[in-house]
Design an enzyme around this catalytic site. Sequence first.
Site, PDB file in Angstrom:
ATOM      1  CB  THR A  14      -0.948   0.009   1.222  1.00 39.69           C
ATOM      2  OG1 THR A  14      -0.176   0.041   2.415  1.00 39.69           O
ATOM      3  CG2 THR A  14      -1.855  -1.204   1.223  1.00 39.69           C
ATOM      4  CG  ASP A  15      -0.966   4.729  -1.782  1.00 35.42           C
ATOM      5  OD1 ASP A  15      -1.742   4.633  -0.803  1.00 35.42           O
ATOM      6  OD2 ASP A  15      -1.353   5.070  -2.910  1.00 35.42           O
ATOM      7  CB  ALA A  16       1.243   7.915   2.013  1.00 34.08           C
ATOM      8  CB  VAL A  19      -5.487   2.476  -1.718  1.00 30.60           C
ATOM      9  CG1 VAL A  19      -6.710   2.990  -0.983  1.00 30.60           C
ATOM     10  CG2 VAL A  19      -4.763   3.612  -2.400  1.00 30.60           C
TER      11      VAL A  19
END
Length: 157
Positions: A14-16, A19
């Site tokens: 996931t990203d910041a 998601v």
Amino acid sequence: MSFTYNRTIHLQDTDAAGVVYFANVLSICHEAYEASLEASNIHLKAFFTHPPVAFPVVHANVDFFRPMFCGDKLEVNLFPHKLGVNKFEVTYEIMVENVLVSKAVTRHVCIDAVSRSKQDLSAEMIQWLETNRLRAAYAPRALDAEGAERRKSREIL
């Protein structure tokens, strides 16, 4: 049926925003591709380490219909299709709880691993394509699932 690969989304995917980072979807698709090769009795170490032929990705795209989050249980359905004597593509449908959340395509070309010139598909890849094509031909698929998911996503936004 199509080849199905099951995988859980991990925090590292996931990203910041929490998601799945867009590029990681292609990594997950490649995991499914490798698993399908192995399920067809293709020895992965021999396939990827100093092979006589290689199958580089020459095109890839991903469509996202809904976000994927850490802990989601993915079902990745893989549908390969022969495009010619030296190329094929694989369509991946990624589902979460029976909902299409993403769709990806990778296109591959068969080349001589040393000269890098195009070659006809190897016998083992033709066998892999035929085995999975037959599975895909009998897989029940909603023809308009992608369009329906796009419409739903626009309504939500």
